[in-house]
Design a protein around this motif. Structure first.
Motif, PDB file in Angstrom:
ATOM      1  N   ALA A  97       0.880  -1.138   0.137  1.00 22.75           N
ATOM      2  CA  ALA A  97      -0.069   0.045   0.130  1.00 22.75           C
ATOM      3  C   ALA A  97       1.180   1.423   0.050  1.00 22.75           C
ATOM      4  CB  ALA A  97      -0.963   0.178   1.343  1.00 22.75           C
ATOM      5  N   ALA A  98       1.893   1.182   0.996  1.00 20.32           N
ATOM      6  CA  ALA A  98       3.017   2.276   0.938  1.00 20.32           C
ATOM      7  C   ALA A  98       3.527   2.701  -0.358  1.00 20.32           C
ATOM      8  CB  ALA A  98       3.863   2.364   1.982  1.00 20.32           C
ATOM      9  N   VAL A  99       3.995   1.621  -1.153  1.00 24.38           N
ATOM     10  CA  VAL A  99       4.685   1.682  -2.216  1.00 24.38           C
ATOM     11  C   VAL A  99       3.800   2.154  -3.459  1.00 24.38           C
ATOM     12  CG1 VAL A  99       5.690   0.357  -4.167  1.00 24.38           C
ATOM     13  CG2 VAL A  99       6.516   0.030  -1.971  1.00 24.38           C
ATOM     14  N   ALA A 100       2.660   1.505  -3.489  1.00 19.81           N
ATOM     15  CA  ALA A 100       1.697   2.195  -4.339  1.00 19.81           C
ATOM     16  C   ALA A 100       1.234   3.609  -4.355  1.00 19.81           C
ATOM     17  CB  ALA A 100       0.344   1.223  -4.275  1.00 19.81           C
ATOM     18  N   ALA A 101       0.977   4.019  -3.124  1.00 19.15           N
ATOM     19  CA  ALA A 101       0.897   5.573  -2.811  1.00 19.15           C
ATOM     20  C   ALA A 101       2.166   6.279  -3.078  1.00 19.15           C
ATOM     21  CB  ALA A 101       0.468   5.812  -1.589  1.00 19.15           C
ATOM     22  N   LEU A 102       3.297   5.609  -2.905  1.00 24.79           N
ATOM     23  CA  LEU A 102       4.619   6.536  -3.460  1.00 24.79           C
ATOM     24  C   LEU A 102       4.654   6.743  -4.799  1.00 24.79           C
ATOM     25  CD1 LEU A 102       7.210   7.949  -2.750  1.00 24.79           C
ATOM     26  CD2 LEU A 102       8.264   5.433  -2.733  1.00 24.79           C
ATOM     27  N   LEU A 103       4.484   5.664  -5.517  1.00 24.51           N
ATOM     28  CA  LEU A 103       4.471   5.633  -6.975  1.00 24.51           C
ATOM     29  C   LEU A 103       3.446   6.518  -7.609  1.00 24.51           C
ATOM     30  CD1 LEU A 103       5.274   1.865  -7.737  1.00 24.51           C
ATOM     31  CD2 LEU A 103       6.635   3.838  -7.709  1.00 24.51           C
ATOM     32  N   LEU A 104       2.129   6.673  -7.071  1.00 22.51           N
ATOM     33  CA  LEU A 104       1.028   7.297  -7.549  1.00 22.51           C
ATOM     34  C   LEU A 104       1.441   8.919  -7.642  1.00 22.51           C
ATOM     35  CD1 LEU A 104      -2.159   5.533  -6.094  1.00 22.51           C
ATOM     36  CD2 LEU A 104      -1.559   5.797  -8.775  1.00 22.51           C
ATOM     37  N   LYS A 105       2.209   9.042  -6.181  1.00 24.62           N
ATOM     38  CA  LYS A 105       2.501  10.484  -6.134  1.00 24.62           C
ATOM     39  C   LYS A 105       3.742  10.841  -7.014  1.00 24.62           C
ATOM     40  CE  LYS A 105       4.789  13.347  -2.400  1.00 24.62           C
ATOM     41  NZ  LYS A 105       5.263  13.470  -1.066  1.00 24.62           N
ATOM     42  N   GLU A 106       4.632  10.063  -7.174  1.00 24.90           N
ATOM     43  CA  GLU A 106       5.858  10.375  -7.908  1.00 24.90           C
ATOM     44  C   GLU A 106       5.545  10.192  -9.495  1.00 24.90           C
ATOM     45  OE1 GLU A 106       8.442  11.684  -7.059  1.00 24.90           O
ATOM     46  OE2 GLU A 106       8.301  11.008  -4.737  1.00 24.90           O
ATOM     47  N   LEU A 107       4.709   9.142  -9.954  1.00 17.38           N
ATOM     48  CA  LEU A 107       4.526   9.053 -11.471  1.00 17.38           C
ATOM     49  C   LEU A 107       3.555   9.670 -11.804  1.00 17.38           C
ATOM     50  CD1 LEU A 107       5.877   5.302 -11.705  1.00 17.38           C
ATOM     51  CD2 LEU A 107       7.207   7.268 -11.675  1.00 17.38           C
ATOM     52  N   LYS A 108       2.626  10.047 -11.065  1.00 14.68           N
ATOM     53  CA  LYS A 108       1.533  10.986 -11.531  1.00 14.68           C
ATOM     54  C   LYS A 108       0.726  10.134 -12.499  1.00 14.68           C
ATOM     55  CE  LYS A 108       3.941  14.986 -10.442  1.00 14.68           C
ATOM     56  NZ  LYS A 108       3.754  15.070  -9.026  1.00 14.68           N
ATOM     57  N   ASP A 109      -0.027  10.679 -13.437  1.00 16.41           N
ATOM     58  CA  ASP A 109      -0.704  10.220 -14.349  1.00 16.41           C
ATOM     59  C   ASP A 109      -0.066  10.239 -15.839  1.00 16.41           C
ATOM     60  OD1 ASP A 109      -0.855  12.715 -15.147  1.00 16.41           O
ATOM     61  OD2 ASP A 109      -3.193  12.893 -15.299  1.00 16.41           O
ATOM     62  N   ARG A 110       1.318  10.169 -15.535  1.00 13.30           N
ATOM     63  CA  ARG A 110       2.080  10.224 -16.918  1.00 13.30           C
ATOM     64  C   ARG A 110       2.353   8.839 -17.227  1.00 13.30           C
ATOM     65  NH1 ARG A 110       5.254  15.226 -16.867  1.00 13.30           N
ATOM     66  NH2 ARG A 110       5.883  14.268 -19.067  1.00 13.30           N
ATOM     67  N   ASN A 111       1.805   8.321 -18.520  1.00 11.94           N
ATOM     68  CA  ASN A 111       1.868   6.966 -19.098  1.00 11.94           C
ATOM     69  C   ASN A 111       3.427   6.734 -19.233  1.00 11.94           C
ATOM     70  OD1 ASN A 111      -0.710   6.229 -18.775  1.00 11.94           O
ATOM     71  ND2 ASN A 111      -1.251   7.046 -20.719  1.00 11.94           N
ATOM     72  N   GLU A 112       4.207   7.736 -20.000  1.00 11.10           N
ATOM     73  CA  GLU A 112       5.437   7.374 -20.467  1.00 11.10           C
ATOM     74  C   GLU A 112       6.434   7.008 -18.913  1.00 11.10           C
ATOM     75  OE1 GLU A 112       5.065  11.760 -20.239  1.00 11.10           O
ATOM     76  OE2 GLU A 112       4.021  10.418 -20.501  1.00 11.10           O
ATOM     77  N   TRP A 113       6.030   7.763 -18.068  1.00 12.00           N
ATOM     78  CA  TRP A 113       7.002   7.388 -16.619  1.00 12.00           C
ATOM     79  C   TRP A 113       6.535   6.032 -16.285  1.00 12.00           C
ATOM     80  CZ3 TRP A 113       6.332  12.814 -13.615  1.00 12.00           C
ATOM     81  CH2 TRP A 113       6.926  13.732 -14.354  1.00 12.00           C
ATOM     82  N   TRP A 114       5.197   5.697 -16.142  1.00 12.32           N
ATOM     83  CA  TRP A 114       4.933   4.344 -15.711  1.00 12.32           C
ATOM     84  C   TRP A 114       5.456   3.340 -16.610  1.00 12.32           C
ATOM     85  CZ3 TRP A 114       2.562   3.089 -11.167  1.00 12.32           C
ATOM     86  CH2 TRP A 114       2.085   3.918 -10.296  1.00 12.32           C
ATOM     87  N   ASN A 115       5.533   3.639 -18.007  1.00 13.14           N
ATOM     88  CA  ASN A 115       5.886   2.379 -18.608  1.00 13.14           C
ATOM     89  C   ASN A 115       7.403   2.539 -18.408  1.00 13.14           C
ATOM     90  OD1 ASN A 115       3.322   1.823 -19.933  1.00 13.14           O
ATOM     91  ND2 ASN A 115       3.681   3.396 -21.590  1.00 13.14           N
ATOM     92  N   HIS A 116       8.289   3.514 -18.357  1.00 14.41           N
ATOM     93  CA  HIS A 116       9.620   3.447 -18.252  1.00 14.41           C
ATOM     94  C   HIS A 116       9.797   2.705 -17.018  1.00 14.41           C
ATOM     95  CE1 HIS A 116      13.837   4.954 -19.026  1.00 14.41           C
ATOM     96  NE2 HIS A 116      13.889   4.907 -17.694  1.00 14.41           N
ATOM     97  N   PHE A 117       9.288   2.947 -15.780  1.00 18.03           N
ATOM     98  CA  PHE A 117       9.227   2.316 -14.532  1.00 18.03           C
ATOM     99  C   PHE A 117       9.325   0.895 -14.611  1.00 18.03           C
ATOM    100  CE2 PHE A 117       8.033   0.742 -10.711  1.00 18.03           C
ATOM    101  CZ  PHE A 117       8.985   1.214  -9.680  1.00 18.03           C
ATOM    102  N   ARG A 118       8.192   0.563 -15.444  1.00 22.35           N
ATOM    103  CA  ARG A 118       7.912  -0.835 -15.423  1.00 22.35           C
ATOM    104  C   ARG A 118       8.878  -1.547 -16.376  1.00 22.35           C
ATOM    105  NH1 ARG A 118       5.214  -4.369 -19.180  1.00 22.35           N
ATOM    106  NH2 ARG A 118       4.358  -6.208 -18.261  1.00 22.35           N
TER     107      ARG A 118
END
Length: 328
Positions: free
Chosen positions: A281-302
């Protein structure tokens, strides 16, 4: 989000009545879990096996009725995890820091055939080919011995598999089987113990001088509670120091502490943080805060997370920074 809430309840709640516990288990481990697994997901091979088996170890320890209520599905999840584990070890070898997944398997598995295959896999395992070692390192051999000890202690391990495991047991564990009911087990244990007695005894280590630094044992949560600022005490162990094995041991200890927060999670190896169900839960909240709604950021992280090996030292903060810097 519902999965995160479910994991949070299973990790933090004490007594749950049967209906609530079953609902949580059905959410965390639905009947079609194995069929729906994405082969390209980060949860694959040893990493996925460690996540599933680690979560089941926690659930079994905290909620003793779990297997009575949802046993068929949980055993299917164990079988799937065990299959991925042995398949990857057979094909790619295993890092010294990954052997503890066998200990988790031994804790929750009650299927003799799965344990027998794990014992076979342990006996044939090698370090990853890219390391190029002619022989395993002492640390790798010691870690395999701990895994063999754990498998041997399982009451569901057949005598035939135990015989195959005995050459890899620690001397102390092998000695426990000198009076085993099975003659083949006794004979194998006798050879190992006799060999241990024939080895030269190690010389007594020279005591460290007073001016030499000593390894500091990681404090328990009870010990941390006596400090004015337990979180700050945890922070004193960061950034991680020492050998790779020492750094991994410290990282796991921090992750196991109730006082660990996101400031600590950022500085720990991402592969361990992402695999720890208690911090989901803490990691999910952290990633939502840091990666926001930027798909390119989420894709790069993944994409970066998928490249992590089980012993990769890259921190969660490093993956986040790379992702957020990947596009303007």
């Amino acid at each position: 989000m519902s999965r995160l809430i479910t994991n949070l309840i299973l990790n933090q709640a004490g007594d749950l009545d049967d209906s609530v516990l079953l609902s949580c288990l059905e959410s965390a481990f639905p009947k079609d879990t194995v069929k729906q697994k994405d082969e390209d997901d980060i949860l694959s091979g040893i990493i996925r096996a460690s996540i599933i088996l680690g979560e089941l170890c926690m659930i079994n320890q905290r909620h003793l009725r779990a297997f009575l209520l949802h046993g068929d599905v949980l055993r299917e999840a164990i079988a799937s995890a065990a299959g991925e584990l042995t398949r990857e070890v057979d094909e790619k070898g295993i890092y010294e820091s990954s052997w503890d997944v066998f200990e988790e398997l031994a804790t929750v598995c009650t299927t003799p055939s799965l344990l027998q295959d794990a014992a076979r896999c342990l006996g044939q395992a090698t370090p990853p080919p890219w390391q190029g070692r002619q022989t395993p390192s002492p640390q790798w051999t010691t870690a395999r011995s701990r895994a063999a000890d754990a498998l041997a202690r399982s009451p569901f391990l057949a005598a035939e598999a135990l015989v195959a495991l005995i050459p890899f047991l620690s001397d102390a564990t092998a000695a426990h089987y000198l009076e085993h009911p099975d003659a083949h087990v006794r004979e194998a244990a006798s050879r190992i113990v006799a060999r241990a007695h024939q080895r030269p005894q190690p010389t007594r280590p020279v005591p460290a001088r007073a001016d030499q630094p000593r390894d500091t044992a990681f404090p328990s949560d009870d010990n941390l509670a006596q400090h004015n600022d337990p979180a700050a005490t945890l922070s004193s162990f960061l950034p991680l120091k020492g050998t790779a094995a020492r750094r991994r041991e410290t990282a796991k200890a921090i992750l196991g502490s109730h006082y660990a927060d996101t400031s600590h999670l950022r500085q720990l190896p991402a592969v361990l943080v992402l695999a720890h169900p208690a911090h989901a839960a803490a990691v999910a909240a952290l990633l939502l805060k840091e990666l926001k709604d930027r798909n390119e950021w989420w894709n790069h992280f993944r994409a970066s997370a998928l490249k992590l090996t089980p012993s990769a030292p890259r921190t969660l903060e490093s993956l986040i920074q790379d992702a957020t810097a990947s596009a303007p």
